[in-house]
Design a protein around this motif. Structure first.
Motif, PDB file in Angstrom:
ATOM      1  N   HIS A  62      45.341  21.921  32.754  1.00  0.00           N
ATOM      2  CA  HIS A  62      45.223  23.087  33.624  1.00  0.00           C
ATOM      3  C   HIS A  62      46.334  23.091  34.665  1.00  0.00           C
ATOM      4  N   TRP A  80      38.715  28.613  33.140  1.00  0.00           N
ATOM      5  CA  TRP A  80      37.737  28.367  34.203  1.00  0.00           C
ATOM      6  C   TRP A  80      38.408  28.019  35.528  1.00  0.00           C
ATOM      7  N   ASN A  81      39.730  27.946  35.567  1.00  0.00           N
ATOM      8  CA  ASN A  81      40.482  27.817  36.813  1.00  0.00           C
ATOM      9  C   ASN A  81      41.177  29.146  37.140  1.00  0.00           C
ATOM     10  N   ILE A 134      40.137  31.804  38.564  1.00  0.00           N
ATOM     11  CA  ILE A 134      39.352  32.998  38.241  1.00  0.00           C
ATOM     12  C   ILE A 134      39.623  34.114  39.241  1.00  0.00           C
ATOM     13  N   SER A 169      36.820  27.610  23.763  1.00  0.00           N
ATOM     14  CA  SER A 169      36.582  27.740  25.202  1.00  0.00           C
ATOM     15  C   SER A 169      35.126  28.076  25.478  1.00  0.00           C
ATOM     16  N   GLU A 201      32.656  25.588  27.626  1.00  0.00           N
ATOM     17  CA  GLU A 201      31.996  26.009  28.858  1.00  0.00           C
ATOM     18  C   GLU A 201      30.470  25.921  28.759  1.00  0.00           C
ATOM     19  N   ASN A 256      29.901  22.402  29.533  1.00  0.00           N
ATOM     20  CA  ASN A 256      30.046  22.221  30.977  1.00  0.00           C
ATOM     21  C   ASN A 256      28.808  22.723  31.717  1.00  0.00           C
ATOM     22  N   ASP A 302      29.053  25.810  40.309  1.00  0.00           N
ATOM     23  CA  ASP A 302      29.766  25.425  39.095  1.00  0.00           C
ATOM     24  C   ASP A 302      29.028  25.917  37.854  1.00  0.00           C
ATOM     25  N   ARG A 316      29.702  29.591  37.448  1.00  0.00           N
ATOM     26  CA  ARG A 316      31.055  29.844  36.935  1.00  0.00           C
ATOM     27  C   ARG A 316      31.124  29.591  35.428  1.00  0.00           C
ATOM     28  N   SER A 317      30.574  28.469  34.987  1.00  0.00           N
ATOM     29  CA  SER A 317      30.613  28.154  33.558  1.00  0.00           C
ATOM     30  C   SER A 317      29.847  29.198  32.742  1.00  0.00           C
ATOM     31  N   VAL A 319      32.001  32.444  32.537  1.00  0.00           N
ATOM     32  CA  VAL A 319      33.109  32.316  31.587  1.00  0.00           C
ATOM     33  C   VAL A 319      32.582  32.292  30.162  1.00  0.00           C
ATOM     34  N   PRO A 352      36.620  25.118  40.531  1.00  0.00           N
ATOM     35  CA  PRO A 352      36.156  23.764  40.208  1.00  0.00           C
ATOM     36  C   PRO A 352      36.463  22.785  41.335  1.00  0.00           C
TER      37      PRO A 352
END
Length: 331
Positions: free
Chosen positions: A211, A244-245, A247, A281, A285, A288, A301, A304-305, A308, A329
């Motif tokens: 990333h 996921w970074n 965003i 992906s 996720e 995750n 978190d 977010r996961s 995504v 993250p």
């Protein structure tokens, strides 16, 4: 060479590893590990008074010099990813990744070329990030050969097969923290991509944590990958952390469409299949999300996961914060 002075340990690293007995034992030994490598490799610490060394989640990186040449001493907490990092760096040999100068398995230490810690892809325009990441991915995607380092890496297809068993069990144990259809979407990926990965003949060396923050500038120009988490398998597995970074850099008018566009743009820049990247992906996720659901204080978190993963699946879940309100993250 004068005796090395104690190197200050970054407070957040101390906090992180003070939570377990193993972490506390490692912190207690860290000064000795650093001093041992300074002496063994004839290094001088290159810190200004009051300056802290760099650190990531899993170790400390001390700027040093050897015979006047800048370098970086990395001492990692012993874990599986840290133990295999040096094997990938040997294979890349400085082409697209930070150059490995020395390594010591017993102390989980490496001497690396010095990169510019203040310049990574987190701050550059997304168009630049796409171009740089795509070019580096093409360099890093080595085809397996007979060198012994290749025996050290796990296969992405095996990870998918493991997820086929673990994800539904974890989902049930955690009280079904998201709809079944999203779990089934991830399981379909694991089954199809896992089977393809076993017979597809497209194996390359994959950096699975590739990333924006893990790509630093070289002082002489260009960029290089750091902190790789290497596996063997389909290169598309590496796209997920880009999604996921950053965003909050997605367009506010339609972040969901922007996420899918980002997946296509990075894939195209690296010569990858965007649909395969989307599938991997999604599965990553969901895995995750279950990890975050199993731990306290990770509600942001988890959200977010889920955003995504469900967006990649084509059905963004309701009840989640807006995309631009999701935490980055580690925040």
């Amino acid at each position: 060479m004068k005796p090395p002075a104690d190197v200050p340990i970054p407070p957040d690293l101390s906090r992180r590893y003070s939570r377990t007995s193993g972490g506390r034992a490692w912190l207690g030994s860290l000064q000795g590990l650093i001093c041992g490598r300074l002496e063994r490799w004839d290094l001088e610490v290159d810190l200004e008074p009051g300056q802290l060394p760099w650190n990531g989640h899993g170790g400390v990186v001390v700027p040093v010099t050897r015979k006047g040449v800048p370098a970086a001493l990395k001492v990692a907490y012993p874990h599986d990813e840290a133990r295999v990092e040096r094997f990938a760096l040997r294979l890349w040999d400085g082409q697209g990744a930070v150059r490995l100068l020395e390594s010591d398995a017993g102390t989980c230490s490496m001497l690396l070329e010095r990169l510019d810690a203040g310049c990574c892809l987190q701050q550059v325009p997304m168009e630049t990030a796409v171009e740089v990441w795509g070019g580096l991915t093409r360099q890093l995607s080595l085809i397996p050969d007979q060198r012994p380092e290749w025996q050290e890496f796990h296969h992405v297809a095996a990870r998918a097969e493991q997820w086929s068993d673990d994800l539904p069990a974890d989902w049930e144990q955690l009280g079904r923290p998201f709809p079944r259809w999203l779990l089934e979407a991830a399981l379909e990926v694991c089954q199809t991509r896992g089977a393809v990965g076993r017979r597809g003949g497209t194996d390359v060396l994959v950096n699975t944590d590739f990333h924006y923050l893990n790509i630093l500038a070289r002082p002489e120009g260009g960029f290089a990958a750091i902190d790789p988490q290497p596996m063997i398998g389909e290169a598309e597995f590496s796209v997920a952390p880009l999604l996921w970074n950053r965003i909050r850099d997605l367009p506010r008018s339609n972040p969901g469409r922007g996420l899918l566009d980002r997946c296509r743009e990075f894939s195209a820049a690296a010569g990858l299949d965007a649909e395969v990247a989307r599938q991997w992906s999604l599965a990553r996720e969901v895995e995750n999300a279950l990890w975050y659901a199993s731990r306290p204080l990770h509600d942001g978190d988890l959200a977010r996961s889920l955003w995504v993963a469900s967006t990649l699946a084509g059905r963004t879940l309701g009840g989640l914060p807006a995309a631009h309100d999701l935490p980055a993250p580690g925040k």
